[in-house]
Write an enzyme that holds these catalytic residues in place. Structure first.
Site, short mmCIF file in Angstrom:
data_model
loop_
_atom_site.label_atom_id
_atom_site.label_comp_id
_atom_site.label_asym_id
_atom_site.label_seq_id
_atom_site.Cartn_x
_atom_site.Cartn_y
_atom_site.Cartn_z
N SER A 1 0.87 -1.19 0.00
CA SER A 1 0.00 0.00 0.00
C SER A 1 0.90 1.23 0.00
CB SER A 1 -0.85 0.01 1.27
OG SER A 1 -1.37 1.30 1.52
N TYR B 1 -2.56 -0.90 10.34
CA TYR B 1 -2.49 -1.12 8.89
C TYR B 1 -1.15 -0.63 8.33
CZ TYR B 1 -3.97 -1.07 3.98
OH TYR B 1 -4.07 -1.29 2.63
P1 NAD Z 1 -11.10 -6.11 -0.42
O1 NAD Z 1 -11.67 -5.96 0.94
O2 NAD Z 1 -12.03 -6.16 -1.57
O3 NAD Z 1 -10.15 -7.37 -0.51
C1 NAD Z 1 -9.50 -7.97 0.57
C2 NAD Z 1 -9.65 -9.46 0.41
O4 NAD Z 1 -8.91 -10.12 1.43
C3 NAD Z 1 -11.12 -9.89 0.56
O5 NAD Z 1 -11.44 -10.75 -0.51
C4 NAD Z 1 -11.14 -10.63 1.89
O6 NAD Z 1 -12.10 -11.66 1.94
C5 NAD Z 1 -9.73 -11.19 1.91
N1 NAD Z 1 -9.31 -11.57 3.25
C6 NAD Z 1 -9.44 -10.88 4.40
N2 NAD Z 1 -8.94 -11.58 5.43
C7 NAD Z 1 -8.47 -12.75 4.92
C8 NAD Z 1 -7.84 -13.89 5.46
N3 NAD Z 1 -7.57 -13.97 6.77
N4 NAD Z 1 -7.52 -14.91 4.64
C9 NAD Z 1 -7.78 -14.83 3.30
N5 NAD Z 1 -8.37 -13.78 2.73
C10 NAD Z 1 -8.71 -12.76 3.53
O7 NAD Z 1 -10.08 -4.89 -0.58
P2 NAD Z 1 -8.95 -4.63 -1.68
O8 NAD Z 1 -8.87 -3.17 -1.78
O9 NAD Z 1 -9.17 -5.42 -2.89
O10 NAD Z 1 -7.65 -5.12 -0.91
C11 NAD Z 1 -6.72 -6.03 -1.45
C12 NAD Z 1 -5.32 -5.67 -0.98
O11 NAD Z 1 -4.97 -4.40 -1.52
C13 NAD Z 1 -5.18 -5.55 0.53
O12 NAD Z 1 -3.95 -6.12 0.94
C14 NAD Z 1 -5.16 -4.05 0.76
O13 NAD Z 1 -4.46 -3.70 1.92
C15 NAD Z 1 -4.45 -3.59 -0.50
N6 NAD Z 1 -4.67 -2.17 -0.82
C16 NAD Z 1 -5.88 -1.71 -1.22
C17 NAD Z 1 -6.03 -0.37 -1.51
C18 NAD Z 1 -7.33 0.23 -1.97
O14 NAD Z 1 -7.40 1.45 -2.09
N7 NAD Z 1 -8.35 -0.54 -2.24
C19 NAD Z 1 -4.95 0.50 -1.38
C20 NAD Z 1 -3.72 -0.01 -0.97
C21 NAD Z 1 -3.59 -1.36 -0.70
#
Ligand code: NAD
Length: 266
Positions: A151, A164
């Protein structure tokens, strides 16, 4: 020529958001994909269906990335199903936000366990396999590829979200040290660091007009990111096109890490 043709990928947290799109994009580029989900079986089945519809191969695999036994079972299912592994996208991640004085130990531990311990457990399993298997000629020039979903908060401090940002800061040094440890075995380890991408994790922000306007001020490129913006980079990092890229982070953030507060600031 498809970028990851005949390779096997495991994407964690692939039932929604970025992971779901990454799984689809890897399949579109020829990979067979293990679609990991935690509790959202419907979301995982949906992406498997979409992949099958374009003639690709995928299967849903349940598992909590923070649970060692689940992780071992998940990797075994991938080996049983496709007999191989070439790409790990360690994407699963969560937020449990609170100012420090209100943050419970559970909020802290749950985030570290999923975002950092989960990345350790999954990458350890992948490395064990890649070391044993080595390079397979005609498939990839590397013995294996690991991509961590970090991130911008591996770099930008984030008040109210210390669990986080600490997890993503920790992930950065996990990625760099692991890359240093395994590069001479031709295992490539890198991170992708998204900015503000429209997914369920932050929908309370982008669905709210005022919060969205504030967020846009932090993005020089002046739009929110889409999961596709991230998936394109992950596929490239997973392919031989990026063979010489090792131990680095690619920011996919519309310039969020460029200190936008300094724009028009004299
Ligand atoms: P999201 O909530 O759609 O996806 C997160 C996924 O992780 C979900 O499918 C959830 O079921 C799964 N998950 C949660 N706990 C889990 C576990 N213990 N075991 C297996 N799966 C698990 O959100 P996203 O934005 O798609 O996030 C994906 C990644 O991207 C994350 O690591 C997040 O930190 C990172 N990220 C997202 C953003 C953003 O703006 N959306 C920005 C920076 C980083």
């Amino acid at each position: 020529m498809k970028l990851v043709k005949d390779q096997v990928a495991l994407v964690t947290g692939a039932s929604s958001g970025i992971g779901k799109t990454v799984a689809y994009y890897l399949a579109k580029e020829g990979a067979k994909v293990g679609v990991n989900y935690y509790s959202d079986e419907e979301g995982a089945n949906d992406v498997v269906k979409k992949i099958t519809e374009i003639g690709g191969e995928a299967f849903p695999v349940q598992g909590d990335v923070g649970n060692e036994e689940d992780v071992l079972k998940m990797f075994n299912k991938v080996y049983e199903t496709y007999g191989n592994l070439d790409i790990l996208v360690s994407n699963a991640g969560i937020q449990r936000d609170a100012p420090i004085e209100k943050m419970t130990l559970k909020d802290w531990e749950t985030v570290i366990r999923t975002n950092l311990t989960g990345a350790f457990l999954c990458s350890r399993q992948a490395v064990q396999y890649f070391l044993k298997r080595g390079v397979v000629k005609g498939i990839s020039k590397s013995a294996g590829k690991i991509i961590f979903m970090s991130s911008v908060h591996q770099e930008i401090p984030w008040a109210g979200h210390i669990n986080y940002s600490a997890s993503k800061g920790g992930l950065t040094e996990l990625m760099r040290s692991l890359s240093q440890e395994t590069a001479n075995k031709l295992i490539r380890v890198n991170s992708v660091a998204p900015g503000a991408i429209k997914t369920p994790i932050n929908e309370d922000v982008w669905k709210d007009k005022e919060k969205k306007e504030h967020l846009l001020k932090l993005i020089p490129y002046n739009r929110l990111g889409e999961p596709e913006d991230v998936a394109e980079v992950v596929v490239w990092l997973a392919s031989d096109k990026s063979e010489y890229v090792n131990g680095t982070t690619i920011f996919v953030d519309g310039g969020m890490t460029l200190y936008p507060g300094f724009i028009n600031n004299g």
